[in-house]
Design a protein around this motif. Structure first.
Motif, PDB file in Angstrom:
ATOM      1  N   UNK A  90       0.863  -1.204   0.000  1.00 25.18           N
ATOM      2  CA  UNK A  90       0.000   0.000   0.000  1.00 25.18           C
ATOM      3  C   UNK A  90       0.887   1.238   0.000  1.00 25.18           C
ATOM      4  N   UNK A  91       0.890   1.941  -1.140  1.00 22.59           N
ATOM      5  CA  UNK A  91       1.731   3.134  -1.325  1.00 22.59           C
ATOM      6  C   UNK A  91       0.845   4.378  -1.349  1.00 22.59           C
ATOM      7  N   UNK A  92       0.486   4.835  -0.167  1.00 17.92           N
ATOM      8  CA  UNK A  92      -0.337   6.048  -0.089  1.00 17.92           C
ATOM      9  C   UNK A  92       0.501   7.244  -0.531  1.00 17.92           C
ATOM     10  N   UNK A  93      -0.042   8.059  -1.431  1.00 15.18           N
ATOM     11  CA  UNK A  93       0.686   9.174  -2.045  1.00 15.18           C
ATOM     12  C   UNK A  93       1.929   8.642  -2.748  1.00 15.18           C
ATOM     13  N   UNK A  94       1.720   8.133  -3.936  1.00 12.00           N
ATOM     14  CA  UNK A  94       2.745   7.414  -4.697  1.00 12.00           C
ATOM     15  C   UNK A  94       4.018   8.227  -4.900  1.00 12.00           C
ATOM     16  N   UNK A  95       3.909   9.550  -5.017  1.00 11.26           N
ATOM     17  CA  UNK A  95       5.075  10.375  -5.310  1.00 11.26           C
ATOM     18  C   UNK A  95       6.204  10.129  -4.314  1.00 11.26           C
ATOM     19  N   UNK A  96       5.873   9.881  -3.056  1.00  6.93           N
ATOM     20  CA  UNK A  96       6.900   9.650  -2.048  1.00  6.93           C
ATOM     21  C   UNK A  96       7.569   8.303  -2.139  1.00  6.93           C
ATOM     22  N   UNK A 128      -0.501  13.139 -11.284  1.00  2.00           N
ATOM     23  CA  UNK A 128      -0.486  11.992 -12.207  1.00  2.00           C
ATOM     24  C   UNK A 128      -0.280  12.441 -13.648  1.00  2.00           C
ATOM     25  N   UNK A 129      -1.065  13.402 -14.097  1.00  2.00           N
ATOM     26  CA  UNK A 129      -0.962  13.806 -15.502  1.00  2.00           C
ATOM     27  C   UNK A 129       0.333  14.562 -15.771  1.00  2.00           C
ATOM     28  N   UNK A 130       0.885  15.195 -14.746  1.00  4.37           N
ATOM     29  CA  UNK A 130       2.176  15.864 -14.943  1.00  4.37           C
ATOM     30  C   UNK A 130       3.286  14.837 -15.099  1.00  4.37           C
ATOM     31  N   UNK A 131       3.303  13.816 -14.232  1.00  3.75           N
ATOM     32  CA  UNK A 131       4.387  12.841 -14.247  1.00  3.75           C
ATOM     33  C   UNK A 131       4.211  11.812 -15.361  1.00  3.75           C
ATOM     34  N   UNK A 132       3.003  11.567 -15.774  1.00  5.57           N
ATOM     35  CA  UNK A 132       2.778  10.571 -16.817  1.00  5.57           C
ATOM     36  C   UNK A 132       3.517  10.913 -18.103  1.00  5.57           C
ATOM     37  N   UNK A 133       3.702  12.195 -18.345  1.00  6.53           N
ATOM     38  CA  UNK A 133       4.371  12.626 -19.577  1.00  6.53           C
ATOM     39  C   UNK A 133       5.869  12.793 -19.391  1.00  6.53           C
ATOM     40  N   UNK A 134       6.408  12.497 -18.189  1.00  6.51           N
ATOM     41  CA  UNK A 134       7.824  12.675 -17.923  1.00  6.51           C
ATOM     42  C   UNK A 134       8.660  11.495 -18.386  1.00  6.51           C
ATOM     43  N   UNK A 135       9.989  11.613 -18.166  1.00  3.91           N
ATOM     44  CA  UNK A 135      10.918  10.568 -18.636  1.00  3.91           C
ATOM     45  C   UNK A 135      11.726   9.953 -17.508  1.00  3.91           C
ATOM     46  N   UNK A 136      11.610  10.446 -16.301  1.00  5.22           N
ATOM     47  CA  UNK A 136      12.349   9.868 -15.175  1.00  5.22           C
ATOM     48  C   UNK A 136      11.833   8.466 -14.893  1.00  5.22           C
ATOM     49  N   UNK A 188      10.702   7.151 -12.219  1.00 12.54           N
ATOM     50  CA  UNK A 188       9.432   7.201 -11.511  1.00 12.54           C
ATOM     51  C   UNK A 188       8.279   7.600 -12.406  1.00 12.54           C
ATOM     52  N   UNK A 189       8.544   8.481 -13.377  1.00 13.42           N
ATOM     53  CA  UNK A 189       7.492   8.902 -14.297  1.00 13.42           C
ATOM     54  C   UNK A 189       7.034   7.741 -15.174  1.00 13.42           C
ATOM     55  N   UNK A 190       7.968   6.862 -15.536  1.00 13.74           N
ATOM     56  CA  UNK A 190       7.592   5.721 -16.380  1.00 13.74           C
ATOM     57  C   UNK A 190       6.707   4.740 -15.607  1.00 13.74           C
ATOM     58  N   UNK A 191       6.936   4.658 -14.296  1.00 15.19           N
ATOM     59  CA  UNK A 191       6.063   3.819 -13.473  1.00 15.19           C
ATOM     60  C   UNK A 191       4.648   4.387 -13.480  1.00 15.19           C
ATOM     61  N   UNK A 192       4.550   5.706 -13.333  1.00 13.63           N
ATOM     62  CA  UNK A 192       3.246   6.357 -13.332  1.00 13.63           C
ATOM     63  C   UNK A 192       2.531   6.125 -14.655  1.00 13.63           C
ATOM     64  N   UNK A 193       3.275   6.242 -15.744  1.00 13.82           N
ATOM     65  CA  UNK A 193       2.659   6.067 -17.062  1.00 13.82           C
ATOM     66  C   UNK A 193       2.150   4.642 -17.261  1.00 13.82           C
ATOM     67  N   UNK A 194       2.792   3.668 -16.604  1.00 10.85           N
ATOM     68  CA  UNK A 194       2.395   2.274 -16.781  1.00 10.85           C
ATOM     69  C   UNK A 194       1.238   1.870 -15.872  1.00 10.85           C
ATOM     70  N   UNK A 195       0.862   2.731 -14.929  1.00 11.96           N
ATOM     71  CA  UNK A 195      -0.166   2.373 -13.947  1.00 11.96           C
ATOM     72  C   UNK A 195      -1.544   2.316 -14.585  1.00 11.96           C
ATOM     73  N   UNK A 196      -2.365   1.455 -14.006  1.00 11.96           N
ATOM     74  CA  UNK A 196      -3.788   1.452 -14.347  1.00 11.96           C
ATOM     75  C   UNK A 196      -4.511   2.283 -13.292  1.00 11.96           C
TER      76      UNK A 196
END
Length: 782
Positions: A268-274, A305-313, A315-323
């Motif tokens: 359980x990763x509450x507030x994924x950014x951290x 989410x929408x900011x990081x989804x378009x990133x290249x780091x 962590x951003x790639x993890x966000x983009x792959x999330x459902x």
């Protein structure tokens, strides 16, 4: 966390530590950025150790959590810290020795010059050139290499602090509070967290959790993400155990932990950014966790989410792959219906008052917002702001639940008391500023420039019952505003709420409330309120009600209301009563005169003369005379001499011969203007009138005496006329005393004359309207 682990936030932390040790100005700027963020205790936490010192592990993790909070909730200040750190990271490292061998630790090597073999390790075996070397599984092989300068080799070891999975709590034993759900206000006999209400996205979330990959619940703060996640993992089949790491915690040891204790797990990763970056969740680690049967569930705000989804780091790639599953803050009608059906005393108020802010926010922070509004400190710090929120809450108590224009909110607030310690603009800014990361006390409406109270404030006020009744003037202000064209208020709804709230006072005999309703209603309802106010003793209501009854032909009922009001001292009621009685007198006198009553015809004529209907009055005077009423001779004569009709003298002389004092006085005045009048006749007429008690005759005869030089006789007549209340006698006495040289007494009478005979009245009246210009006739012929 190992000393060498470097997540994105840890790298920022370490960079900030370095600049703090090398630049006092950088330390100052860091402190300013932390202070501007408004995070409680941020400055004190960060400067707990001297600048440049590496904090202990526990404090270092606290710093990472603080940076995660800044990145999530205070992006400007987070960006400022990144800028400060970047200014110093490009400095070259200090020069070391030209040659030699150094070691940074038991698993590190350093070499200078030419070396044939450099290995690390202690258990494995590597054969090179027939020679066996002991090495570790992770090793550096420098055999047959040539180095011409200083070489440093460092191996990072990751030491996990993950407890054994056998010690993890079974999911079904974890309550909502442990999952991060905020408790609501304590209510005796019920849990701190209300029963879960199924959300529209629950089925979609459960379906996504049965697959592989990362599932992220997207939602604003206090949208209910944690409670929804808790319910979702509890619905999964099988015996699952829960692990909820802190922000910034190294997640890589989870793989080894799972491998050593097979089973099913929920991470359980509450507030994924951290939990992103080096040492955190990346695509490779996510894949290994899924392969080992772990369910990875996280939350994130939509903006992040929408900011990081378009990133290249990474962590951003993890966000983009999330459902993802989106959780709206405002509840749907279906969700609200399920809430209303709950058997919980907190459910229905939330159903009614949660509004666009959502039920989760209502339960999580609503009571905190209410306490913040009502606390004594708020009254001292924001006196007008507290009243402004009170006005918004009272609007809802009055039935106005929609947002209203800010200007109307200002008008309502001004009905409580004047408050000069805080401007309206400052009060509004405070009341609308977000608190507890969720909402302000006042929230914006759908229309621009409109505001309403946060719904939980109204519910708490109604529940607690510690608010004073809504002031009458607030009700009247709302009703007046609702009657204006294009008003955003529902007049019938406000009126109905006002009736319900104020009717007990009307029943108790309070005329002010009935009067307030009467001034704001029409037709039959207005008449009902007027009757209640008049019955309670209000004179204005009695007069208004009498006018309604009079127009309807119910004069007897109108008279009864006017008489009571006039007897209580109402001048307006007395005037209306007199007018009504005069009309009734004329009505009945006319009826009697038309039936042949001479006295009635006479009195009707007198009344009509006073009403400037002299032609009709003359008709009735002659009718009275024709019916044999000799007393009408005076009235008839006075009217005719006013018209300069010689017949008037005949009627006045006839009446004076019957001993009518007024007729003798009027005849004397009339003859005094005639050139051929007999002085002896005039004297006799005036004396007859004086003997009959006429005041004007005494004054007029005094004027004749003064003109003849008989001053003492004139003074006696003036004083007699004054005693009988004749007009202008004070001025005549003052002038005669001055002529006699009696200055002091003359001035005293002059003051009396000024006091009695008002002058300059014309200047006090409004000027007549200007006449429209007249266009001369066109005399030019074509």
């Amino acid at each position: 966390m190992g000393a060498g682990v470097a997540t994105e936030l840890e790298q920022l932390r370490d960079a900030l530590v370095r600049v703090m040790g090398s630049s006092p100005d950088a330390s100052r700027r860091i402190a300013e950025a932390l202070d501007q963020s408004g995070v409680p205790g941020a400055v004190e936490l960060w400067f707990r150790t001297p600048g440049g010192a590496v904090p202990d592990t526990a404090l270092a993790r606290e710093w990472v959590r603080l940076l995660a909070t800044l990145r999530r909730n205070h992006p400007k200040e987070f960006s400022d810290l990144q800028t400060i750190a970047a200014e110093r990271t490009d400095e070259p490292a200090p020069p070391g020795p030209a040659s030699g061998v150094t070691a940074a630790g038991p698993r590190s090597i350093a070499a200078g010059g030419d070396i044939g073999v450099a290995v690390t390790g202690d258990n494995a075996h590597v054969v090179t050139g027939g020679v066996t070397h002991n090495v570790a599984g992770d090793h550096l092989d420098f055999r047959e290499s040539t180095f011409h300068d200083r070489v440093v080799g460092v191996q990072h070891n990751h030491y996990g602090a993950v407890p054994a999975p056998a010690d993890w709590r079974p999911v079904r034993q974890v309550g909502p509070l442990e999952f991060g759900v905020r408790p609501t206000r304590p209510v005796p006999g019920v849990p701190d967290v209300p029963p879960y209400v199924e959300r529209d996205c629950d089925e979609d979330l459960r379906a996504k959790l049965t697959g592989h990959g990362l599932v992220v619940i997207l939602g604003e703060p206090c949208a209910g993400k944690s409670y929804t996640a808790w319910r979702a993992v509890r619905s999964l089949k099988g015996q699952l155990r829960l692990y909820a790491p802190d922000a910034g915690e190294d997640l890589r040891p989870l793989v080894a932990a799972f491998q050593g204790d097979p089973g099913r797990y929920v991470v359980w990763l509450d507030e994924l950014t951290g939990h992103l970056g080096a040492g955190g969740l990346d695509l490779r680690l996510l894949g290994r966790l899924n392969d080992l049967g772990a369910v990875v569930l996280a939350t994130m705000s939509p903006d992040e989410y929408y900011r990081r989804r378009a990133g290249t780091a990474p962590g951003d790639r993890v966000v983009a792959a999330a459902r993802t599953v989106e959780l709206a803050r405002e509840w749907s009608d279906a969700e609200l219906a399920r809430l209303a059906a709950l058997d919980d005393p907190r459910a229905y108020p939330a159903y009614v008052w949660s509004g666009r802010e959502g039920v989760a926010s209502y339960f999580a922070v609503g009571h905190h917002l209410y306490d913040e509004w009502r606390r004594v400190g708020t009254q001292l710090e924001h006196p007008r702001g507290q009243l402004l929120v009170r006005a918004a809450v009272d609007l809802a108590r009055c039935g106005v639940t929609a947002a209203v224009p800010t200007e109307l909110l200002r008008k309502v607030q001004e009905q409580y008391r004047a408050e000069d310690r805080e401007s309206f603009e400052d009060a509004l800014a405070w009341a609308t500023a977000p608190m507890f990361g969720a909402s302000g006390l006042l929230v914006a409406g759908a229309q621009e420039g409109t505001r309403r109270a946060y719904g939980a404030l109204v519910a708490e006020a109604l529940r607690s019952g510690d608010l004073e009744p809504v002031p009458d003037e607030v009700w009247w202000t709302l009703l007046d505003a609702a009657r204006e064209p294009g008003a955003p208020l529902d007049f019938p709804a406000v009126l109905d709420a006002a009736r319900t709230a104020l009717s007990p006072r009307v029943e108790a005999g309070d005329p002010s409330v009935a009067l307030g309703f009467a001034r704001r209603t029409e037709g039959d309802e207005r008449e009902v309120w007027l009757r209640r106010a008049a019955k309670a003793g209000d004179a204005w209501a009695a007069v208004e009600l009498a006018e309604i009854l009079r127009e309807r032909g119910e004069e007897s009922r109108a008279l009864s209301y006017l008489e009571r009001a006039a007897e209580s001292g109402s001048e307006k009621a007395a005037a209306r009563l007199g007018s009504l009685l005069r009309d009734r007198a004329e009505h009945w006198l006319r009826r009697a005169a038309e039936a042949g009553d001479a006295a009635a015809a006479h009195e009707l004529g007198d009344m009509l003369v006073g009403g400037l209907r002299e032609g009709e009055a003359l008709h009735w005077y002659r009718e009275a005379a024709a019916a044999g009423r000799r007393e009408v001779a005076t009235s008839l004569g006075v009217l005719l001499v006013r018209w300069r009709d010689p017949e008037g003298e005949q009627w006045l002389r006839y009446a004076s011969e019957w001993g009518d004092a007024r007729a003798a006085s009027e005849l004397g005045a009339y003859l005094s203007w005639q050139d051929d009048s007999d002085p002896a006749d005039l004297e006799g007429l005036y004396q007859q009138a004086i003997d009959g008690g006429d005041a004007d005759a005494a004054r007029d005869l005094g004027l004749r005496r003064e003109g003849d030089g008989r001053l003492d006789d004139a003074m006696a007549l003036y004083r007699l006329a004054h005693e009988r209340d004749a007009l202008d006698t004070e001025a005549l006495i003052a002038a005669l005393l001055a002529k006699q040289g009696k200055t002091v007494e003359s001035e005293e009478w002059a003051r009396k004359a000024v006091a009695v005979n008002l002058t300059g009245l014309l200047e006090t009246l409004p000027p007549p309207p200007p006449r429209a210009p007249t266009t001369p006739p066109d005399t030019v012929k074509e």
